[in-house]
Design a protein around this motif. Structure first.
Motif, PDB file in Angstrom:
ATOM      1  N   LYS A 110      33.384  20.663  65.685  1.00  0.00           N
ATOM      2  CA  LYS A 110      32.385  20.790  64.635  1.00  0.00           C
ATOM      3  C   LYS A 110      31.372  19.669  64.801  1.00  0.00           C
ATOM      4  O   LYS A 110      31.735  18.524  65.092  1.00  0.00           O
ATOM      5  CB  LYS A 110      33.038  20.691  63.257  1.00  0.00           C
ATOM      6  CG  LYS A 110      33.967  21.846  62.948  1.00  0.00           C
ATOM      7  CD  LYS A 110      34.535  21.719  61.561  1.00  0.00           C
ATOM      8  CE  LYS A 110      35.472  22.867  61.247  1.00  0.00           C
ATOM      9  NZ  LYS A 110      36.049  22.760  59.914  1.00  0.00           N
ATOM     10  N   SER A 111      30.104  19.991  64.595  1.00  0.00           N
ATOM     11  CA  SER A 111      29.071  18.975  64.734  1.00  0.00           C
ATOM     12  C   SER A 111      29.049  18.093  63.496  1.00  0.00           C
ATOM     13  O   SER A 111      29.360  18.532  62.382  1.00  0.00           O
ATOM     14  CB  SER A 111      27.707  19.625  64.956  1.00  0.00           C
ATOM     15  OG  SER A 111      27.393  20.459  63.851  1.00  0.00           O
ATOM     16  N   ALA A 112      28.656  16.846  63.662  1.00  0.00           N
ATOM     17  CA  ALA A 112      28.602  15.907  62.548  1.00  0.00           C
ATOM     18  C   ALA A 112      27.418  16.255  61.649  1.00  0.00           C
ATOM     19  O   ALA A 112      26.416  16.811  62.101  1.00  0.00           O
ATOM     20  CB  ALA A 112      28.432  14.486  63.094  1.00  0.00           C
ATOM     21  N   THR A 114      24.019  15.950  59.479  1.00  0.00           N
ATOM     22  CA  THR A 114      22.794  15.224  59.805  1.00  0.00           C
ATOM     23  C   THR A 114      22.678  13.997  58.922  1.00  0.00           C
ATOM     24  O   THR A 114      23.145  13.977  57.788  1.00  0.00           O
ATOM     25  CB  THR A 114      21.554  16.123  59.591  1.00  0.00           C
ATOM     26  OG1 THR A 114      21.575  16.609  58.250  1.00  0.00           O
ATOM     27  CG2 THR A 114      21.584  17.309  60.534  1.00  0.00           C
ATOM     28  N   THR A 115      22.007  12.984  59.426  1.00  0.00           N
ATOM     29  CA  THR A 115      21.855  11.719  58.720  1.00  0.00           C
ATOM     30  C   THR A 115      20.771  11.863  57.654  1.00  0.00           C
ATOM     31  O   THR A 115      19.706  12.441  57.905  1.00  0.00           O
ATOM     32  CB  THR A 115      21.446  10.611  59.705  1.00  0.00           C
ATOM     33  OG1 THR A 115      22.402  10.572  60.763  1.00  0.00           O
ATOM     34  CG2 THR A 115      21.389   9.260  59.026  1.00  0.00           C
TER      35      THR A 115
END
Length: 126
Positions: A110-112, A114-115
Protein backbone atom coordinates in the motif's frame (compact mmCIF):
# COMPACT_ATOMS: atom_id res chain seq x y z
CA UNK A 1 65.79 58.90 26.00
CA UNK A 2 65.37 56.48 23.08
CA UNK A 3 68.16 56.21 20.55
CA UNK A 4 67.43 57.57 17.07
CA UNK A 5 66.81 54.94 14.36
CA UNK A 6 69.66 54.40 11.91
CA UNK A 7 69.92 51.99 9.01
CA UNK A 8 72.61 49.34 9.40
CA UNK A 9 75.12 48.73 6.68
CA UNK A 10 74.48 45.72 4.55
CA UNK A 11 76.71 42.75 5.09
CA UNK A 12 78.25 43.29 1.64
CA UNK A 13 79.25 46.86 2.53
CA UNK A 14 80.62 45.73 5.90
CA UNK A 15 82.80 43.09 4.23
CA UNK A 16 84.02 45.59 1.66
CA UNK A 17 84.95 48.08 4.35
CA UNK A 18 86.81 45.37 6.35
CA UNK A 19 88.72 44.29 3.23
CA UNK A 20 89.63 47.92 2.43
CA UNK A 21 90.97 48.39 5.94
CA UNK A 22 92.96 45.16 5.73
CA UNK A 23 91.04 43.46 8.55
CA UNK A 24 89.25 40.84 6.39
CA UNK A 25 90.85 37.83 4.74
CA UNK A 26 89.70 36.51 1.37
CA UNK A 27 87.82 33.25 1.28
CA UNK A 28 90.50 31.53 -0.80
CA UNK A 29 93.09 32.23 1.88
CA UNK A 30 90.78 30.88 4.59
CA UNK A 31 90.25 27.65 2.64
CA UNK A 32 93.97 27.20 1.96
CA UNK A 33 94.72 27.74 5.67
CA UNK A 34 92.07 25.19 6.69
CA UNK A 35 93.34 22.60 4.21
CA UNK A 36 96.93 23.06 5.42
CA UNK A 37 95.85 22.35 9.00
CA UNK A 38 94.05 19.11 8.01
CA UNK A 39 96.14 15.97 8.79
CA UNK A 40 96.98 13.74 5.84
CA UNK A 41 95.15 10.75 7.34
CA UNK A 42 91.83 12.61 6.93
CA UNK A 43 92.42 13.54 3.31
CA UNK A 44 90.84 11.36 0.66
CA UNK A 45 93.16 9.52 -1.67
CA UNK A 46 92.80 10.46 -5.34
CA UNK A 47 91.11 7.80 -7.40
CA UNK A 48 92.72 6.39 -10.51
CA UNK A 49 92.06 8.57 -13.50
CA UNK A 50 90.41 6.82 -16.43
CA UNK A 51 92.76 6.01 -19.24
CA UNK A 52 92.49 8.49 -22.03
CA UNK A 53 92.13 6.81 -25.37
CA UNK A 54 89.72 5.21 -27.75
CA UNK A 55 88.03 2.08 -26.38
CA UNK A 56 86.69 0.98 -29.76
CA UNK A 57 83.22 0.49 -31.12
CA UNK A 58 80.68 -1.64 -29.33
CA UNK A 59 79.46 -4.77 -31.05
CA UNK A 60 75.69 -5.13 -31.22
CA UNK A 61 74.34 -8.40 -29.83
CA UNK A 62 70.93 -9.88 -30.45
CA UNK A 63 68.92 -10.52 -27.31
CA UNK A 64 68.69 -14.15 -26.27
CA UNK A 65 64.95 -14.60 -25.96
CA UNK A 66 63.74 -17.81 -24.36
CA UNK A 67 60.52 -18.04 -26.33
CA UNK A 68 62.11 -20.33 -28.91
CA UNK A 69 63.14 -22.79 -26.16
CA UNK A 70 59.79 -22.92 -24.38
CA UNK A 71 57.79 -26.11 -24.61
CA UNK A 72 54.48 -25.63 -26.30
CA UNK A 73 51.31 -27.30 -25.16
CA UNK A 74 50.02 -29.91 -27.56
CA UNK A 75 46.97 -28.74 -29.44
CA UNK A 76 44.11 -31.14 -28.81
CA UNK A 77 41.23 -31.53 -31.18
CA UNK A 78 37.92 -30.56 -29.56
CA UNK A 79 36.07 -33.59 -28.26
CA UNK A 80 32.78 -34.28 -29.97
CA UNK A 81 30.01 -32.99 -27.74
CA UNK A 82 27.20 -35.33 -26.81
CA UNK A 83 23.74 -34.53 -28.11
CA UNK A 84 22.07 -31.85 -25.97
CA UNK A 85 19.13 -32.86 -23.80
CA UNK A 86 15.69 -31.99 -24.99
CA UNK A 87 14.27 -28.79 -23.50
CA UNK A 88 11.23 -29.39 -21.32
CA UNK A 89 9.15 -26.36 -20.35
CA UNK A 90 6.97 -26.27 -17.24
CA UNK A 91 3.26 -25.69 -17.69
CA UNK A 92 2.21 -22.02 -17.52
CA UNK A 93 0.18 -20.85 -14.52
CA UNK A 94 -3.13 -19.41 -15.81
CA UNK A 95 -3.06 -16.62 -13.16
CA UNK A 96 -0.11 -15.05 -14.97
CA UNK A 97 -2.16 -14.34 -18.08
CA UNK A 98 -5.40 -13.44 -16.25
CA UNK A 99 -5.82 -10.13 -14.33
CA UNK A 100 -2.74 -10.53 -12.08
CA UNK A 101 -0.68 -8.45 -14.54
CA UNK A 102 2.32 -10.72 -14.10
CA UNK A 103 2.63 -10.18 -10.32
CA UNK A 104 2.03 -13.71 -9.13
CA UNK A 105 3.48 -14.36 -5.67
CA UNK A 106 4.48 -10.72 -5.12
CA UNK A 107 2.58 -9.03 -2.27
CA UNK A 108 0.92 -5.70 -3.04
CA UNK A 109 2.33 -2.77 -1.07
CA UNK A 110 0.00 0.00 0.00
CA UNK A 111 1.29 3.46 -0.82
CA UNK A 112 1.89 5.90 2.02
CA UNK A 113 -0.60 8.76 2.44
CA UNK A 114 0.33 12.06 0.85
CA UNK A 115 2.01 14.66 3.04
CA UNK A 116 -0.16 17.54 4.25
CA UNK A 117 1.55 20.93 4.32
CA UNK A 118 1.47 22.76 7.66
CA UNK A 119 2.58 26.37 8.06
CA UNK A 120 5.39 27.21 10.53
CA UNK A 121 4.67 28.69 13.92
CA UNK A 122 6.16 32.19 13.87
CA UNK A 123 5.08 33.32 17.33
CA UNK A 124 4.75 31.69 20.70
CA UNK A 125 1.33 30.79 21.95
CA UNK A 126 0.29 32.97 24.95
Amino acid sequence: VPKPFTFRETSRRARASLAAEGGGTPLAEKIAKRDAALPSRFRSRPSEAPTAGHQGLTKPLTPELRTAKLERRPVEAPAPSPEPEQFKARPLDPRVLNGAAGCVGVPRVKSAPTTVAVGPKLSKAR
